[in-house]
Scaffold this active site. Sequence first.
Site, mmCIF file in Angstrom:
data_model
loop_
_atom_site.group_PDB
_atom_site.id
_atom_site.type_symbol
_atom_site.label_atom_id
_atom_site.label_comp_id
_atom_site.label_asym_id
_atom_site.label_seq_id
_atom_site.Cartn_x
_atom_site.Cartn_y
_atom_site.Cartn_z
ATOM 1 N N ASP A 51 -29.068 9.879 -101.609
ATOM 2 C CA ASP A 51 -28.562 11.111 -102.234
ATOM 3 C C ASP A 51 -29.430 12.359 -102.021
ATOM 4 O O ASP A 51 -30.648 12.291 -102.163
ATOM 5 C CB ASP A 51 -28.493 10.943 -103.757
ATOM 6 N N TYR A 110 -35.178 8.014 -109.296
ATOM 7 C CA TYR A 110 -33.770 8.105 -108.904
ATOM 8 C C TYR A 110 -33.271 9.552 -108.932
ATOM 9 O O TYR A 110 -34.006 10.484 -109.219
ATOM 10 C CB TYR A 110 -32.933 7.188 -109.801
#
Length: 493
Positions: A51, A110
Amino acid sequence: MAIKKDWTKEERYRPYQEWDKMYLTLLQEKIADSKWRLGYHIQPKTGLLNDPNGFSFFNNQWHVFYQSYPMGAVHGVKSWYHLTSDNLVEWKEEGTKIFPDSLYDSHGVYSGTALPVSDKLFLAYTGNVRDAEWGRHSYQLGAWMDSLGVVQKIKSPLISEPPAGYTSEFRDPQVFRYNGGYLMTIGAQDESKKGKILTYQSSDLLTWQWSGELNFTDKEMGFMIECPNLLVTEKATLLIFCPQGLNPETCSYRNIYPNNYVIGDSYDYKSNKIINPTTLKNLDEGFDVYATQAFQAPDNRLLSISWVGLPETDYPTDQEDWAHCLSTVKELIIKEKKLYQRPVAEMKELRTGEGVDLNEKSDSFFETYTNQYELNLSFAPHSCGTITLCADKEQKQGLTVNFDSQRGKITIDRSKAGTIFGEEYGFIRSFSVEQKPLNLQIFVDSSIVEVFINKGERVATMRVFPETNQTGIHLNCEGTYQGKMWQIRKTNQ
Ligand code: FRU
């Protein structure tokens, strides 16, 4: 062949500093020989990229980070890798900026977002922690980056656990300004295993109050929602997100997980509701887009960038110890509740020379030699035909884009585009476009193809892994067309 083949869980989560320094040098040398390295897209030096994170404008520069696992093409312990740019198209690598080195992010830094606040960039991300039984704990964490690019983590979590009724699948905070304070959206799963988006509010970025579930649909959103991205503008509200396990009857898709959006007239803060949302739509009609992040830039443009890669899917470069890339940056335009996605105007800065006019023969082959170009094609009304990109001279191999503008239909087939992969999700993507004279703007960069249709009415993005002799363009069409091609300048070292 990959330097390391079988990855144990222990190896994937081994702290970076325990790896021999020579290991990364070796990987880098080997990867440099790959025929699929990209010329002008953000790609990992080594290992795996996923991402985009923290896409923002701060200190007079554009910033983007990405999820990185540098040791191999596997989802190991993640960190944030940082890049900066003056023009959104040439990016400078700044190195790993957030390491998985604290109690709250030991098993992965994350995804998350960034927000400029006075002279610092506020970074919000999820700390992933696994306990002795490998149970997951998700913390929403914060950090400050100063104008020299030095990052300091905020010691205690912004949010230390999901609210009652939700599982630890709770991640990807997006922070933005709203009504004089701050809002956060987070991807979540409730205890009945349904995908949700939760919102929090804050006045100081450090203490956050849960304000419930974001209401944007009455349909079920699969078992988990990742990477929510809510853009509230004066004209419209756009919500981009990744529902996992979505029923394809809610919105048809073939990729393992889709990247979807809805557009509403506005966002009502009190009821936490998107007003008059459209049905769910696919953000991209191709094979590989996920985890798109967008924000409103100081010049008011809505800008987006995506991961071009999918979770839980093997790609041919895994064998070469690197995987995935980011898309080019797009400008998002909302008109009458329709989304248009266009390459940012700055992409023109990468064109070399005046470009080559493509002749109007109905059956032509062009040798590009590079597979690093932009192609612009405008067809006469009611045209139909096939464009083959990454074609070999014999025209046996290539990525085919079949179009019929009278019926308003496009079909893309990557079954012969080179090394095949992702078979279980099919080689073909078909979708409708407006029934009007067709315009295609196509960017090819070695192993990625991005096709913009009718000035951004649709976009189809895909990875392809051609052989070195597949550098041609074959055009076969009924009806006339005007075409121009520009070689694109290489920006990656
Ligand atoms: C989406 C995702 C996020 C998570 C990150 C981990 O691809 O699974 O939900 O934060 O990747 O790398």
